[in-house]
Design a protein around this motif. Structure first.
Motif, PDB file in Angstrom:
ATOM      1  N   LYS A 176       0.943  -1.337  -0.271  1.00  0.00           N
ATOM      2  CA  LYS A 176      -0.061  -0.136   0.059  1.00  0.00           C
ATOM      3  C   LYS A 176       0.734   1.342  -0.046  1.00  0.00           C
ATOM      4  O   LYS A 176       0.663   2.255  -0.663  1.00  0.00           O
TER       5      LYS A 176
ATOM      6  N   GLU B  74       0.417   4.001  -3.189  1.00  0.00           N
ATOM      7  CA  GLU B  74      -0.229   5.141  -2.950  1.00  0.00           C
ATOM      8  C   GLU B  74       0.827   6.345  -2.783  1.00  0.00           C
ATOM      9  O   GLU B  74       1.883   6.370  -2.650  1.00  0.00           O
TER      10      GLU B  74
ATOM     11  N   GLU C  32      -2.105  10.331  -0.227  1.00  0.00           N
ATOM     12  CA  GLU C  32      -3.122   9.335  -0.148  1.00  0.00           C
ATOM     13  C   GLU C  32      -2.690   8.776   1.211  1.00  0.00           C
ATOM     14  O   GLU C  32      -3.668   8.189   2.107  1.00  0.00           O
TER      15      GLU C  32
END
Length: 400
Positions: A337, A341, A345
C-alpha cells in the motif's frame, strides 16, 4: 514457600497494578468522550489519588524487601519514591555474595527453578525501556536537543525498539547461560521442521485474527470511537528507511525474542510449576497482555497454537518461523500500500465514520471467515493439545 525476593517482586507488581491500571482504564474510557466538554469529577479524582498513594505504599514496601533480599539495607527501598524510575537501579543492583538472605534461594539442580519470571519481566518490559529512555533524554538535554520532538520521530522510535531488543539479548542470554540453561535443548535444532504444517497454521491463524480484529474494531468504534480512530490512523513508518527499521524489528527481532522468552522460558517454567495445561494457558495470556492491544483473545489463541507446536515438534524454530511468517504477512500489505499510493493518499486521515462505512458491508464475510478458521484452529488445538504430564521440550531434548 515464597523466597524474600519473590515476596518483594509480588509487592512491587501489586503496587504498580494499583497505581497504573485504574489510570489506564480511565484514560481508555475518556478516549471515547470529549474531555474538554466534560466537567471534572471531584470524587473520581480523589479515588484515583487514593489508589495511586495506596499503590505507592505497596511499591515502596516491595522495594525495601527487594533490597534486603539482595543483601542491602532496606533504606535502598526509599528509591521507590521515584516509582518506575527506581526499577532499573534496584533490578540491576548486583546481589551481595555473602548475603545470608540469598542462601534461602539456593535451589535444586534445575535451571528453570532458578528463573524468576516476574523479576525478569519487570526488567525486560519496564526497567530496561525506562533506563534507555532516561539515558536518551539525558543525552538530548546535554546536547540542547528538543527531545520531545525526537521521541515523536518514527525513525527514532523504531530504532529505540531495536536497541531495547538487542539489550535484552546482551543481558539475559549470559544470565540464563550462567544458571545452567542449555540453549541447544531449548531450541531443539536437531528436530525436523515441518514447513507444510507451519504454512497451514500461519495462513489459517492470520485469516482468523484479521477477520476477528475487523469485527472487534467495528464494535469498539461504536463504543470508544476516538480510540479506534487513533488506532486506524496510527503509522509505523513514513519513509523507506523507517519501513526497513520497523520490518527488522517486527519480522525478525520480535519473533526471536518473544518465542525464546514466552515459549522457551516462561512456558516451560510454568509447565514445570503448575502442569502443562496451565503453563500453556497462562503463558499465552501473559503473551497477549504484554502487547497492550485490544486483540487479547486472538493473541491468546496464537500463543496456545505456538505452544502446542513447540511441544509437538520439540523445536523452537517452528513457532519462531510461524511468528516470523505471520508478522511478515501482516506487514507486506501495508508495504504494498505504501508503494502503490501517493504521499497525499498515505497521509489521508480516516474518520471513524468512514471506517464504519467501509467495514459494514463486509461484516457478514468477516463472520464467515471467523467461523471457518476458528473451527479449524479449535480442532487442531483439541487434537494436538499435550497431556498435562507431558515432558517439556527442554527435557525431551536431553540426549541422555
Amino acid at each position: 514457600m515464597k523466597t524474600p525476593k519473590e515476596k518483594a517482586i509480588a509487592l512491587v507488581l501489586i503496587g504498580l497494578a494499583i497505581q497504573f491500571i485504574p489510570l489506564f482504564i480511565i484514560g481508555l474510557l475518556f478516549s471515547s468522550v470529549n474531555v474538554k466538554n466534560s466537567p471534572p469529577n471531584l470524587l473520581l479524582s480523589f479515588l484515583i489519588l487514593d489508589l495511586f498513594l495506596l499503590g505507592y505504599i505497596f511499591f515502596i514496601k516491595g522495594c525495601c524487601l527487594y533490597a534486603k533480599s539482595k543483601g542491602y539495607s532496606s533504606k535502598w527501598g526509599s528509591l521507590g519514591l521515584l516509582s518506575v524510575f527506581s526499577l532499573p537501579i534496584l533490578l540491576f543492583l548486583p546481589p551481595k555474595k555473602n548475603s545470608s538472605s540469598l542462601q534461602s534461594e539456593k535451589l535444586p539442580n534445575n535451571p528453570f527453578e532458578k528463573i524468576n519470571i516476574p523479576e525478569d519481566s519487570l526488567t525486560i518490559f519496564i526497567a530496561m525501556p525506562v533506563l534507555l529512555y532516561s539515558a536518551f533524554t539525558l543525552f538530548f538535554l546535554l546536547n540542547n536537543t528538543n527531545f520531545s520532538n525526537v521521541f515523536k520521530d518514527l525513525s527514532f522510535t523504531n530504532s529505540f525498539y531495536i536497541v531495547v531488543q538487542l539489550s535484552w539479548v546482551c543481558i539475559f542470554l549470559p544470565k540464563y547461560e550462567e544458571i545452567g540453561l542449555n540453549f541447544n535443548r531449548i531450541v531443539g535444532y536437531k528436530n525436523p521442521v515441518n514447513l507444510k504444517l507451519i504454512s497451514v497454521i500461519v495462513i489459517v491463524n492470520f485469516v482468523f485474527n484479521e477477520a476477528f480484529d475487523s469485527l472487534a474494531l467495528y464494535n469498539l468504534s461504536l463504543i470508544v470511537p476516538n480510540y479506534v480512530e487513533k488506532y486506524i490512523n496510527e503509522k509505523q513508518y513514513t519513509s523507506i528507511s523507517q519501513m526497513i527499521l520497523w520490518s527488522c524489528s517486527a519480522i525478525l527481532l520480535a519473533p526471536l525474542f518473544e518465542e525464546f522468552f514466552f515459549r522457551g522460558i516462561v512456558l516451560q517454567k510454568w509447565a514445570i510449576k503448575w502442569g502443562v495445561s496451565a503453563g500453556i494457558l497462562i503463558s499465552s495470556l501473559f503473551f497477549s497482555i504484554i502487547h497492550f492491544r485490544f486483540d487479547i483473545f486472538p493473541l491468546v489463541l496464537t500463543g496456545i497454537l505456538f505452544s502446542i507446536l513447540y511441544f509437538k515438534t520439540r523445536n523452537l524454530i517452528t513457532p519462531f518461523l510461524c511468528h516470523l511468517f505471520y508478522n511478515a504477512l501482516a506487514i507486506i500489505p501495508s508495504a504494498i500500500k505504501y508503494f502503490s499510493e501517493s504521499a497525499i493518499e498515505r497521509d489521508k486521515f480516516v474518520s471513524v465514520k468512514d471506517y464504519q462505512a467501509l467495514i459494514q458491508p463486509l461484516l457478514g464475510q468477516q463472520i464467515l471467515l471467523v467461523a471457518i478458521s476458528f473451527s479449524f484452529l479449535i480442532y487442531f488445538v483439541y487434537k494436538n493439545f499435550p497431556k498435562n504430564d507431558a515432558v517439556i521440550p527442554y527435557y525431551a531434548n536431553d540426549p541422555k
